[in-house]
Structure formats: structure tokens, C-alpha cells
Design an enzyme around this catalytic site. Structure first.
Site, short mmCIF file in Angstrom:
data_model
loop_
_atom_site.label_atom_id
_atom_site.label_comp_id
_atom_site.label_asym_id
_atom_site.label_seq_id
_atom_site.Cartn_x
_atom_site.Cartn_y
_atom_site.Cartn_z
N ASP A 483 2.53 89.19 41.64
CA ASP A 483 1.22 89.58 41.71
C ASP A 483 0.39 89.50 40.62
O ASP A 483 -0.95 89.52 40.49
CB ASP A 483 0.97 90.88 42.41
CG ASP A 483 1.19 91.15 43.88
OD1 ASP A 483 0.89 90.03 44.50
OD2 ASP A 483 1.84 92.01 44.29
C1 BGC Z 1 2.04 95.57 40.16
C2 BGC Z 1 2.70 94.90 41.23
C3 BGC Z 1 1.82 94.88 42.52
C4 BGC Z 1 0.23 94.93 42.20
C5 BGC Z 1 -0.35 94.86 43.53
C6 BGC Z 1 0.44 95.59 40.11
O1 BGC Z 1 -0.15 96.27 39.14
O2 BGC Z 1 2.65 95.38 38.88
O3 BGC Z 1 3.84 95.01 41.33
O4 BGC Z 1 2.31 94.14 43.50
O5 BGC Z 1 0.00 95.72 41.13
O6 BGC Z 1 -0.41 96.17 43.93
C1 NOJ Z 2 4.82 94.32 44.41
C2 NOJ Z 2 4.36 93.83 45.74
O1 NOJ Z 2 4.58 94.47 46.75
C3 NOJ Z 2 5.22 92.41 45.95
O2 NOJ Z 2 4.29 91.61 46.88
C4 NOJ Z 2 5.07 91.67 44.75
O3 NOJ Z 2 5.63 90.66 44.78
C5 NOJ Z 2 5.69 92.25 43.84
N1 NOJ Z 2 5.01 93.45 43.27
C6 NOJ Z 2 5.83 91.48 42.27
O4 NOJ Z 2 4.31 91.17 41.61
#
Ligand code: BGC
Ligand code: NOJ
Length: 799
Positions: A483
Site C-alpha cells: 500500500d
Molecule cells: C500502512 C500500511 C497500510 C496502509 C493503509 C499504511 O500507513 O503502512 O500497512 O496498509 O497504511 O491503511
Molecule cells: C496492510 C494492508 O492491510 C494490506 O492490504 C497491505 O497489503 C499491507 N499493509 C502492506 O502494505
């Protein structure tokens, strides 16, 4: 240092020191009523949706940590204590917290009195039971004052924390016998209330927080408890609570059991009221009656136990390695069920108000629980698919209460569609229920747009093909699985979300090798599925598209020793030796190696070697190296994290299994197992103090080698890590894989695993499969396909 131990026979983690390095929680409930409870009885409850139906109030990141919960205060003379140590933190003579399968039992003892609190949510019940057993082990008669306490949340957990100009005037309660009813907003649009009752006559109550605690006191020093007396306060606005007072006399050796019930009721409009202004208590009373004796509670508890016995009996192993067995037989499967229930919504790191159900998350979670609850997996797949758009794109998240796509977040995460194939194939292989493919499912929940689920898979597959970039690799969109790799965001505004902002899209050349690998793995599954269904032309088309993608990766996605990670907006390499930072990333190594891309040229093995060389550290495999040390506007959020944390070179436990699986596919059993043992809770338990979060479940992220404290874990419980490790260990290390018309045995073992037996329930039959690693090679020349059977049968597979 450890703070407890595993009790394998009882499937419990036993905490013996309340000063854990972080609150160690458990989940109660497996249907609609849920509670999170910490080892010191902190936590809260909600019905279905942690944002919109929050029953009790909880303050995240408060001071002190983990304040607010399901408290009991015991006043014994001048001494006031809690069975779970907090909030008074009176030193106990004995303390123990047992987190089990859907229940938690906290026992404390002080000055000859012991108090044992069993908490669980009975099956098919919208209530939590709190059974408190008080015992006088001293030689003197005891006259105790007992107080219960929960604080009501005004339902919407988000506005509950903000809209005080309204909230302080809306609170309403009713008191009826020994039950306190919370009915804020019931007279207007809400059709639900909550209640907290006890199966004994009470000696007092409070429903107004200020009266019970005192305005300037914390939970550790309530006025009422110190006075030994509640004030029978009736809350009008401000902060409604529920506190019971019971005076308990105990002779030496005597014990008493009290059953408290915290419940939730919904009523149709016409049945809401008993009479004007008085809520209809009939359904609440019915629940209270079901649990008004210890015997009834014990029966419900036994039912919950057998429910879990059944779920966990579907896959179990005896290997002689207790750390492996306890993960496989108990905790990994348990965590998978919790992630099924919660997705990413409510933990001690997810506030329950931020996120709904993730499209990719929920699909991935499926592989963790489809063998346990296939019917609910079926329903879940159909719900998820209904949030897809006609072009195959998807809402990134949806709300569990409404099952609607979340407009605030929208779509554009170009890996999302492929996960629907991933989840559906897992379901089909487990159940053989192809009828699901014929189910009519709408797009974006719009009536009239229904097509079959199979069509949804097809548009998912085509979404990737319709969104290829200059190298014929998949365009990344807002992000792929990572993400935080936001290649089209270019944000200079700290108030902008990296996930939902695209400041540049026109002319983007940003392509993802992670999606390319994912497309090849799931695309092959799709082609195989089509062939299985007799859809020959579609199968050939899919296989050709996968082959073309493989070529594109070999040609444009290989950096010499490993797979590239991406191309950025301008078409420049990401994850290449040419970069200063972020030369190599884990995701593309995992996915392209799992897909076997460039196998003839030894690419998967080289990529795995490079992973080991550049990304492995003492606590697992970090996400990228070198970590980013400055903000790179064209990469987005990934470079915002300090080095060694989260997506910037943290150990993302979620993607370590991709490497484990790729190692297993490559036949490297020692490496596969070694990678797993680095992140498996049963191994990290030894360093609980450093690891910080629960020792019995996986966490999303462990600080990487660039961090200040490598090995420190965060974000436990709700993570795709659970499902992926389950998948890696059960199907690739132990190697028991469901297929359309067979159960396949294809292990990949380290030398230390000489022999084990897996008992696997599959399509109504029971397979007892003993694998003997006689040659020590750890991998079969050819997988063994066990036929579908009836009843129970034993098989022996020799390597
Ligand atoms: C986090 C991710 C997460 C994303 C969406 C980011 O700040 O590091 O792990 O999936 O936010 O919530
Ligand atoms: C948490 C999110 O829930 C997941 O969808 C994502 O793939 C990981 N973070 C990595 O960014």
C-alpha cells in the site's frame, strides 16, 4: 525473557506476570457479538461493526496504556484489588491469565481470597458472559464488597470521541432489578440497546461515571469503591456506565459464583417499547435467563469448547516438534479465524473505526479458514465479489455492516482483482463446490448488474491485461500489495492520504513486478480452472496471456541477480542495483519465484539467494534494502517511514511466507523452514521481552535490522500473515494440498523433520497421512495424489 508459557493440552497461552511488555489480548465471540480483552481485563465489546455498534467505551493510546475494560473491584477491609491486577495495580499474591479458544480466564488472589473470572461469548448469543468465582481460602470469615464496571460507548465509536457538545447531553439508562440498560438514542433512530446484568440481588449500582469514579479520579481509584458503597446514580447525559455493587460474605473455604451478562438487543420498530419511555426488556431477560445459573453457563462453555475442537480437528499434525505442532494445531488456525471475523478492523493497533474489510485482505484471509468454515467462506466470497466494478476493478474496502464499497477509499489498487481468483480457487479446491461459480453476483452492489461469479473471475483476469504499461507489465495504479509504494501519488501535502491521492496519472509508466508475478500464479490457476470446467478456449487464452507475462518479466523484470520491483511514473527502475536505496525488494522475489518465472535460466533460485544475502536478518526477511533514508516523492509513503519500520525495510511477516513457499517450490527445505522459524510465534516466544506483542500469534511487522530495536514486533493479530503462514506451513512445508479431485501430498522438509502424521478432514472424509523423510531429501520427485475417499483411511508417503 518470557511472561508465561503455552499450555498445549488446554490450547491456552498462560500469562503469569501481568506486566507484559504490551497488553496481550484475546478475542471473544465468533459470530456477531465480539469482545477484545487484554490480560488485565482491558478492552471493549461491539456488535458486528466496531465502528457503528460499539457497546463499551475504550480509549486507544491512553495514559496509562490499556485503561478501560471489564473491571471488577474487590474491597476486602482497607485493601482494594482487581483479579486482573489492573486498574488498581494492587500487588497480588497470585495472578494468571489464560487466553484460550474464544475465552479468557483471569485469576487473581489476595489475602486469602481468590477471584477467577471466566469470559466468553456463548455460541449464537449476542452477549458476553463474565462468570466470577470468589473463594475464601483463608481461615477467617470475609465480608467483601464487590463492584463491577463497564463504561458505555454512545454506539458510534468515532463520534463518541469527538462530538462532545452533543454527547454530553444524550446519555440515557434504565435500571431494572439487577440489570442496567443503556438506551442512548433509542427513542429516535436506533433499534438497539445494551444491558449489563448479574444473577444475584445487588446492594447498589451506579450508572453515572462521575458519581462512581469521582471527577478527578482514574479507574484505579473510584470514589464508590473506596467508600464501599455505590450511590445508585442515574445517568442523564455525560458518561453513562454500569456498575453493580454486591456485598459478599464468605466463610473460610466457601466459594460463590456470580454470572454477569453483558448483552445487546435489536428490536423491530413496533416492539421497541414496553410502555412509553420504557424499553422492551423481554429479549434481554430471555438472554439473562439462559445464563442465570452456573450450570447453564458451564454447559454453554462446554459447547464453545466442542465448537473449537471441531474446527481445529480439520487439520492437525504430530511431528515431534512441539513448536511446529502448537502453531499448526492451535494458534495459527485460531488467528486465521479471528482475521476472518475482524478482517483488519479491531485490534489494539486497529481502532475499529478506521478500516472496513479489505478486498485483497479478505480474499487472502480465505486460505486460512476455508477448511474450517467453508459455508461462511462461500458467503464471504460472494460479498467481496459484489463490491467489484464491471471493468474488474474493485473497491479497496467495504463496510461489514452494509457490505457496500467504501467510497472514501475508492479503488485503483491494481492487484486487488487477482485476489478474487486466488480466494475462489482456494474455496473450490477445498470444497469441490463448483455451484458457487454459477451464483449471480452484482457489480458495485447494483441491482440488475448481476453476472455469474465465474464472469467476475474473468473480468478480474482481464483487468490486469487491460491495464498494461510500456513493458507489457501490469500498471500499478494507486499501489499493489504494498500500500505504501505509491508511484503515482507525488504528494507534497502532509494532509493528503498516500493511498487515495493520485496527483499524477496521465502518462504514467508505473508498472509492478509484484502484480506480474501474482498474475502468473493466479493466471495459471485460472487457466487450470477453465480447463477443469471444459472452457477450453478461455483456458488457452489465459495460458497464453500468462506466458506472455512471463516473457515480459524475463525481458524487462530481471535485474541480473534478482527481479526488479517496479518501474516508476517515468519508467525508471525501482528495486535495481542501479538504485541508491531500495535496490532489492521482497515482494517481486516472492511472487515471481512462486510463479517460476525464468526457471530455465535459474532465475527463481538466484532471486531466493539474493533475498537471503541482502534481505535476511536475525528476525526474518526485511522488505527492502537499503532502507530509504529520505523522502522520495515519486515513491510515496514507503519512504516516509523511518528506516527499518513498516514498509520501509521492516520485516513484514505477511510476505515472508511468499519466500518460504518459493523456497519450498524450489525444493529447499532447510531454507523454507529456517525462514519460517524466524517469524513463528512459538519461536519468537523465547524473546518475548524484545518482541513485545503477543507470543502466541503473528504480528504484521517486526522492526528490521535498520531499526533502533531490531526484533521488536508491532501490529499483532489482524494481518494476512496468519493466512499466509498457514498456507505456507500446511500446504508447502507439511505439503498437504487440496486439489479439485484429489488431496495432494507434496512436502518440502528440513532434515530435522524425519516423520510426521497429519490428520486432515477433506470432503467429508478423514485422511491420516504419515510422511517419512527416509532419504532425508525432504522432497518427493513427484507429488502423490490421494484419491477422494469415504470414511477414514491411513496413508504412508515415503520420501
Ligand atoms: C500502512 C500500511 C497500510 C496502509 C493503509 C499504511 O500507513 O503502512 O500497512 O496498509 O497504511 O491503511
Ligand atoms: C496492510 C494492508 O492491510 C494490506 O492490504 C497491505 O497489503 C499491507 N499493509 C502492506 O502494505
Amino acid at each position: 525473557m518470557k511472561f508465561g508459557h503455552f499450555d498445549d493440552a488446554n490450547r491456552e497461552y498462560v500469562i503469569t506476570n501481568p506486566r507484559t511488555p504490551w497488553p496481550w489480548i484475546n478475542y471473544l465471540g465468533c459470530e456477531e457479538f465480539f469482545s477484545l480483552v487484554s490480560n488485565t481485563a482491558g478492552g471493549y465489546s461491539f456488535y458486528k461493526d466496531a465502528k457503528f455498534r460499539r457497546i463499551s467505551r475504550y480509549r486507544y493510546n491512553g495514559v496509562p496504556m490499556d485503561a478501560g475494560g471489564m473491571y471488577f473491584y474487590i474491597k476486602d477491609g482497607a485493601t482494594i484489588w482487581n483479579p486482573g491486577w489492573k486498574p488498581c495495580k494492587t500487588e497480588l499474591d497470585f495472578y494468571e491469565c489464560r487466553h484460550g479458544m474464544g475465552y479468557t480466564r483471569i485469576t487473581g488472589a489476595k489475602d486469602g481470597v481468590s477471584a477467577s473470572l471466566l469470559m466468553f461469548v456463548p455460541l449464537r448469543t449476542n452477549a458476553q458472559i463474565l462468570k466470577l468465582t470468589l473463594r475464601n481460602d483463608s481461615k477467617r470469615a470475609k465480608r467483601l464488597k464487590l463492584f463491577s464496571f463497564v463504561e458505555w460507548c454512545l454506539w458510534n465509536a468515532s463520534t463518541d470521541m469527538e462530538n462532545f457538545q452533543r454527547n454530553f447531553s444524550t446519555g440515557e439508562v434504565e435500571i431494572d432489578g439487577s440489570t442496567i440498560y443503556h438506551k442512548t438514542e433509542y427513542k429516535e433512530r436506533r433499534n438497539h440497546y445494551a444491558f449489563y446484568g448479574v444473577n444475584a440481588k445487588i446492594d447498589g449500582f451506579d450508572t453515572d461515571r462521575e458519581t462512581f469514579l469521582g471527577l478527578y479520579n482514574g479507574f484505579d481509584d473510584p470514589d464508590a469503591v473506596r467508600a464501599g458503597k455505590c450511590a445508585n446514580s442515574v445517568a442523564h447525559g455525560w458518561s453513562p456506565i454500569a456498575a453493580h455493587q454486591l456485598d459478599v460474605a464468605l466463610r473460610p473455604g466457601e466459594s460463590k459464583e456470580l454470572v454477569f451478562t453483558l448483552g445487546y438487543v435489536e428490536l423491530p420498530e413496533a416492539e421497541k417499547w414496553q410502555r412509553k419511555g420504557v424499553v422492551n426488556k423481554k429479549p434481554a431477560k430471555a438472554i439473562l435467563k439462559r445464563f442465570d445459573t452456573s450450570a447453564k453457563v458451564d454447559r454453554a462453555f462446554a459447547q464453545l469448547k466442542s465448537y473449537w475442537d471441531d474446527l481445529l480437528s480439520r487439520y492437525s499434525v504430530k511431528s515431534g516438534n512441539e513448536r511446529l505442532d502448537r502453531m499448526v494445531n492451535v494458534w495459527n488456525q485460531y488467528q486465521c479465524m479471528v482475521t476472518f471475523n475482524m478482517s483488519r478492523s479491531a485490534s489494539f493497533f486497529e481502532s475499529g473505526i478506521g478500516r472496513g474489510m479489505g478486498f485483497r485482505d479478505s480474499n487472502q484471509d480465505l486460505v486460512g479458514f476455508v477448511h474450517q468454515i467453508p459455508d461462511r467462506a462461500r458467503e464471504r466470497i460472494l460479498d467481496i465479489a459484489a463490491t467489484q466494478f464491471p471493468d474488474g476493478g474493485c473497491y479497496h474496502q467495504y463496510q461489514p455492516l452494509t457490505k457496500r464499497g467504501n467510497n472514501d477509499i475508492g479503488g485503483g489498487f491494481n492487484d486487488d482483482p487477482m485476489w478474487l481468483i486466488f480466494g475462489t480457487v482456494a474455496y473450490l479446491k477445498e470444497t469441490g463446490d463448483f455451484s458457487i461459480l454459477e451464483e449471480k453476483v452484482p457489480f458495485d452492489n447494483k441491482k440488475g448488474s448481476e453476472v455469474t461469479l465465474f464472469e467476475h473471475l474473468k473480468v478480474s483476469f482481464d483487468h490486469v491485461l487491460n491495464n498494461l504499461g510500456p513493458h507489457k507489465l501490469p500498471l500499478i495504479g494507486r499501489a499493489d500489495w504494498n500500500d505504501c509504494l505509491n508511484l503515482n501519488c507525488f504528494s507534497h501535502d502532509p494532509n493528503e492520504s498516500f493511498q487515495t491521492t493520485e496527483n499524477k496519472t496521465k502518462g504514467s509508466k508505473a508498472e509492478s513486478l509484484m502484480i506480474a508475478g501474482l498474475f502468473c500464479v493466479c493466471g495459471k490457476d485460472y487457466a487450470e480452472l477453465c480447463a477443469h470446467l471444459g472452457r477450453k478456449a478461455e483456458s488457452t487464452r489465459a495460458a497464453k496471456a500468462v506466458a506472455a507475462m512471463e516473457k515480459a518479466v524475463e525481458r524487462h523484470g530481471w535485474d541480473g541477480e534478482w527481479y526488479l520491483r517496479a518501474y516508476d511514473f517515468f519508467g525508471r527502475k525501482v528495486g535495481s542495483k542501479e538504485n541508491d536505496e531500495g535496490k532489492i525488494f521482497i515482494e517481486s522475489q516472492g511472487w515471481c519465484a512462486m510463479a517460476g518465472i525464468g526457471k530455465a535460466k535459474g532465475m527463481p533460485e538466484k532471486a531466493l539467494d539474493a533475498t537471503k544475502k541482502h534481505l535476511e536478518c536475525a528476525h526474518g526477511i526485511v522488505l527492502n534494502q537499503p532502507a530509504f533514508t529520505k523522502y522520495v516523492v515519486e515513491y510515496g509513503e514507503i519512504s516516509t517511514y523511518p528506516a527499518g519500520y513498516k514498509e520501509n525495510a521492516g520485516i513484514f511477516c505477511h510476505n515472508n511466507p511468499w519466500i518460504i513457499i518459493a523456497e519450498a517450490i524450489a525444493g529447499r527445505g532447510e531454507d523454507a523452514f529456517a525462514h519460517w522459524a524466524k517469524i513463528a510465534p512459538s519461536y519468537t516466544e523465547d524473546r518475548s521481552e524484545l518482541h513485545k506483542v503477543e507470543p502466541n500469534v503473528y504480528c504484521q511487522m517486526v522492526a528490521g535490522r535498520d531499526a533502533a530495536k531490531p526484533g521488536e514486533g508491532k501490529n499483532s493479530w489482524l494481518t494476512g500473515t496468519a493466512a499466509w503462514n498457514w498456507y505456507a506451513v500446511s500446504e508447502y512445508i507439511l505439503g498437504i494440498k487440496p486439489d479439485y479431485d484429489a488431496l495432494v501430498v507434496d512436502p518440502c522438509l528440513p532434515k530435522s523433520l524425519g516423520r510426521y502424521t497429519v490428520t486432515r478432514r477433506f470432503r467429508g472424509a478423514t485422511y491420516e497421512i504419515t510422511v517419512v523423510n527416509k532419504s532425508g531429501r525432504g522432497k518427493l520427485a513427484k507429488p502423490v495424489r490421494l484419491p477422494l475417499i469415504n470414511g477414514t483411511r491411513k496413508f504412508v508417503v515415503e520420501i
